[in-house]
Design a protein around this motif. Sequence first.
Motif, PDB file in Angstrom:
ATOM      1  N   ASN A  95     -76.177  13.915 -29.462  1.00 42.98           N
ATOM      2  CA  ASN A  95     -74.961  13.595 -28.717  1.00 42.98           C
ATOM      3  C   ASN A  95     -73.892  14.639 -29.065  1.00 42.98           C
ATOM      4  N   PHE A  96     -73.538  15.469 -28.096  1.00 41.88           N
ATOM      5  CA  PHE A  96     -72.616  16.576 -28.329  1.00 41.88           C
ATOM      6  C   PHE A  96     -71.179  16.260 -27.924  1.00 41.88           C
ATOM      7  N   GLU A  97     -70.918  15.038 -27.562  1.00 41.47           N
ATOM      8  CA  GLU A  97     -69.578  14.658 -27.098  1.00 41.47           C
ATOM      9  C   GLU A  97     -68.509  15.091 -28.111  1.00 41.47           C
ATOM     10  N   GLY A  98     -67.549  15.900 -27.678  1.00 36.54           N
ATOM     11  CA  GLY A  98     -66.421  16.298 -28.527  1.00 36.54           C
ATOM     12  C   GLY A  98     -66.711  17.418 -29.515  1.00 36.54           C
ATOM     13  N   LYS A  99     -67.926  17.953 -29.518  1.00 42.47           N
ATOM     14  CA  LYS A  99     -68.277  19.011 -30.487  1.00 42.47           C
ATOM     15  C   LYS A  99     -67.864  20.394 -29.959  1.00 42.47           C
ATOM     16  N   ILE A 100     -67.686  21.321 -30.912  1.00 40.21           N
ATOM     17  CA  ILE A 100     -67.481  22.731 -30.556  1.00 40.21           C
ATOM     18  C   ILE A 100     -68.820  23.422 -30.757  1.00 40.21           C
ATOM     19  N   VAL A 101     -69.349  24.036 -29.710  1.00 39.28           N
ATOM     20  CA  VAL A 101     -70.633  24.735 -29.820  1.00 39.28           C
ATOM     21  C   VAL A 101     -70.386  26.243 -29.778  1.00 39.28           C
ATOM     22  N   ARG A 102     -70.916  26.936 -30.779  1.00 36.48           N
ATOM     23  CA  ARG A 102     -70.821  28.401 -30.837  1.00 36.48           C
ATOM     24  C   ARG A 102     -72.235  28.976 -30.714  1.00 36.48           C
ATOM     25  N   PRO A 103     -72.592  29.494 -29.543  1.00 34.55           N
ATOM     26  CA  PRO A 103     -73.958  30.006 -29.351  1.00 34.55           C
ATOM     27  C   PRO A 103     -74.138  31.392 -29.956  1.00 34.55           C
ATOM     28  N   PHE A 104     -75.311  31.641 -30.502  1.00 37.79           N
ATOM     29  CA  PHE A 104     -75.663  33.015 -30.866  1.00 37.79           C
ATOM     30  C   PHE A 104     -77.123  33.261 -30.521  1.00 37.79           C
TER      31      PHE A 104
END
Length: 176
Positions: A121-130
């Motif tokens: 559940n990614f609700e409200g998360k900050i995702v930094r892709p690499f």
Amino acid sequence: MSLFNKKKSQYVGKKSIIIYFSRADENYAVGYITKGNTEVVAEYIRDLTSADMFKVERKIPYAKDYNTCIREAQEEQQKNERPELVATLDNIDDYEVVYVGAPVYWGYVPQPMVTQLEKLNFEGKIVRPFTTHEGSGLGSIPSQLKTLCKGATIESGLAIRGADAHSSKNRVEDWV
Ligand SMILES: Cc1cc2nc3c(=O)[nH]c(=O)nc-3n(C[C@H](O)[C@H](O)[C@H](O)COP(=O)(O)O)c2cc1C
């Protein structure tokens, strides 16, 4: 403040985790390697952020030989399969920032990452892709993550050429 001081990252101090996939064995441009390129970058990020780490591993590993791996992974992607994993991360409730790392496989994350990310559940998360890659940069991964990580803010990503992974520490630091 000295000109040489690096600006403090807005992400420092936020509880973070690095979720990544990486494959050792025979790879493009680098021959047989004992540690995957993305793992090298993931470890630099960990060293700089003290983030926790979770490695996504396919229960039945891809073939060691590059051309066979290419075929297996391509077929799996075309069929949109969800390969079984060695272990699954059940939740990311404790974290504000999630680093999502993967090699680019035909523009997208490898299917084992799909298996894993869909469970969270990614609700409200900050995702930094690499990513690490051999020409595609981030490919279509940022837009793919908008679908896989619903409710998260997808920040701008970092793309490192796989063959340059071991000399990428300064770039990783600037991005972190
Ligand atoms: C199955 C497969 C598909 C790939 N597809 C791409 C691609 O579409 N674009 C690209 O730039 N590199 C592609 N590559 C190269 C990898 O992204 C690159 O070698 C990466 O650094 C591998 O990371 P790893 O060692 O962490 O697994 C592919 C490699 C494999 C094995």
